[in-house]
Design a protein around this motif. Sequence first.
Motif, mmCIF file in Angstrom:
data_model
loop_
_atom_site.group_PDB
_atom_site.id
_atom_site.type_symbol
_atom_site.label_atom_id
_atom_site.label_comp_id
_atom_site.label_asym_id
_atom_site.label_seq_id
_atom_site.Cartn_x
_atom_site.Cartn_y
_atom_site.Cartn_z
ATOM 1 N N SER A 191 0.816 -1.218 0.000
ATOM 2 C CA SER A 191 0.000 0.000 0.000
ATOM 3 C C SER A 191 0.848 1.266 0.000
ATOM 4 C CB SER A 191 -0.927 0.009 1.225
ATOM 5 O OG SER A 191 -0.172 -0.030 2.428
ATOM 6 N N ALA A 192 2.110 1.164 0.409
ATOM 7 C CA ALA A 192 2.970 2.349 0.446
ATOM 8 C C ALA A 192 3.549 2.681 -0.922
ATOM 9 C CB ALA A 192 4.106 2.141 1.449
ATOM 10 N N PHE A 289 1.394 11.190 10.171
ATOM 11 C CA PHE A 289 0.763 9.881 9.961
ATOM 12 C C PHE A 289 -0.567 9.825 10.703
ATOM 13 C CE2 PHE A 289 5.226 9.266 9.155
ATOM 14 C CZ PHE A 289 5.233 8.451 8.033
ATOM 15 N N SER A 290 -1.543 9.241 10.033
ATOM 16 C CA SER A 290 -2.855 9.071 10.643
ATOM 17 C C SER A 290 -2.795 7.967 11.691
ATOM 18 C CB SER A 290 -3.886 8.713 9.566
ATOM 19 O OG SER A 290 -3.590 7.427 9.015
ATOM 20 N N SER A 292 -4.101 5.186 11.522
ATOM 21 C CA SER A 292 -3.888 3.906 10.833
ATOM 22 C C SER A 292 -2.523 3.853 10.141
ATOM 23 C CB SER A 292 -4.993 3.677 9.802
ATOM 24 O OG SER A 292 -5.013 4.733 8.850
ATOM 25 N N LYS A 293 -1.633 4.817 10.497
ATOM 26 C CA LYS A 293 -0.249 4.850 9.989
ATOM 27 C C LYS A 293 -0.151 5.221 8.512
ATOM 28 C CE LYS A 293 1.241 3.550 14.027
ATOM 29 N NZ LYS A 293 1.864 4.540 14.929
ATOM 30 N N GLU A 294 -1.232 5.784 7.940
ATOM 31 C CA GLU A 294 -1.172 6.243 6.559
ATOM 32 C C GLU A 294 -0.514 7.623 6.521
ATOM 33 O OE1 GLU A 294 -2.073 4.577 3.787
ATOM 34 O OE2 GLU A 294 -2.455 2.880 5.103
ATOM 35 N N SER A 344 -0.736 11.156 -1.352
ATOM 36 C CA SER A 344 0.224 11.003 -0.253
ATOM 37 C C SER A 344 1.390 10.091 -0.617
ATOM 38 C CB SER A 344 -0.472 10.470 0.998
ATOM 39 O OG SER A 344 -1.043 9.196 0.744
#
Length: 418
Positions: A191-192, A289-290, A292-294, A344
């Motif tokens: 996802s990154a 970072f959110s 949820s680490k996003e 992002s």
Amino acid sequence: MEEFLLSCHRAVQGSSGEAVSEFHVVLGNESCDVDSMVCALAYAYFLSKTVHSETLTLPLMNIRQSEFPLRSDNDFLLRQLSLPADLLLFRDQLDLKVLHRAGRLRLTLVDHNVLPSADSYLEGAVVEVIDHHLLEREPSPSCPVSVETVGSCATLVTERIIQKAPEILNQQVAQLLYAAVVLDCINMAPSAGKVTPKDSQVAAWLESRFPALPPRGALFSTLQNAKFDVSGLNTEQMLLKDMKAVSEGLNLAVSVLYVTLERVGLEVELSDFCLKFGFDLLLLMTISFSESKEPIRDLAVFSHSNSCRQQVSLYLEQARNPVLNLCPISSPHPHITAYHQGNSLASRKKLLPIVKDFLKGRDGDGRLADMEEEEESRVPPTPMNSLVEGCPLDNGLPHISAQDLEEKFSKMAPRGGH
């Protein structure tokens, strides 16, 4: 590794290296991030073990020694492995210009494939390139180039060692390489938008060969925390910490900003920074970072020139490779244009080619030239692992068994090798 680095230090310090007939320097890029540092260390170590000649092979950090404390994650990783940072060699400790003029320099580039303009005089010394960025180097029969779009250059260096001399790998060198791959590939998370199948294969191979390696998640978290540890740094040091500079008519710098754009006195600090280092414009990326680490990114454009700031801002708004999805946000500073960056995944490395295209598109009067007709052929395609337009890894990593790995890398190993 300590013995190797110590021997390099002694050879350089001994009568300014006069006892050495030729230096083969492995040089990372100007950011000297973890990937660049590790690739320089590991590849120089590999060459020293496999190439038998009178030439001294050594890794060189592409920054001044005084700048190394700004690389907090590099320093943390070395301390984890009990490698003293004072064993590293830096640009201000070895005069490459003097060595090149004397015909005593061979240069291997890792984690970049073209020299910056300030180092263009060294081009004749480049004998090899290993990199994972967009290929900008012209082909040459005298300089083998290995460029592949993977998440980490350390992946390519590890692959080379596996192919040629896997027996030189020990726990310390393996952990250096593993840390660079895991950090650059954002904990191997599809996802990154950084990891590729080759990164995953190399990481899994290192894990199977060295079971004492720290768990991926814990390693990534500690390095990530160290990377963003700016305690004790002033604004100038923060801007220098991850800065990339480009120059073509205008002098621009792209930096990560570790304070909020609302900070009182920020504009004065940015003005002082530009005056001291000769920049016409700064692009500032913030990251948080959110839950949820996003990643959450904001982007700011600073310049005292209104026309310059407006031109760059408009170009970024209209950028298509990748699309940044910029949404204007209010700024308390008159010379800062600020945005929330919807994409992002577009990191500093993906912003740089856009900035370079902007500079190339300016005409002699400082205006943007009309490039619409040639834009399709001029702009390179988005790398498949960026996830900007989607990617084969969207559905997760392929399953890789230990048997698959052993079979794959046994085929990569040279005949008659260990």
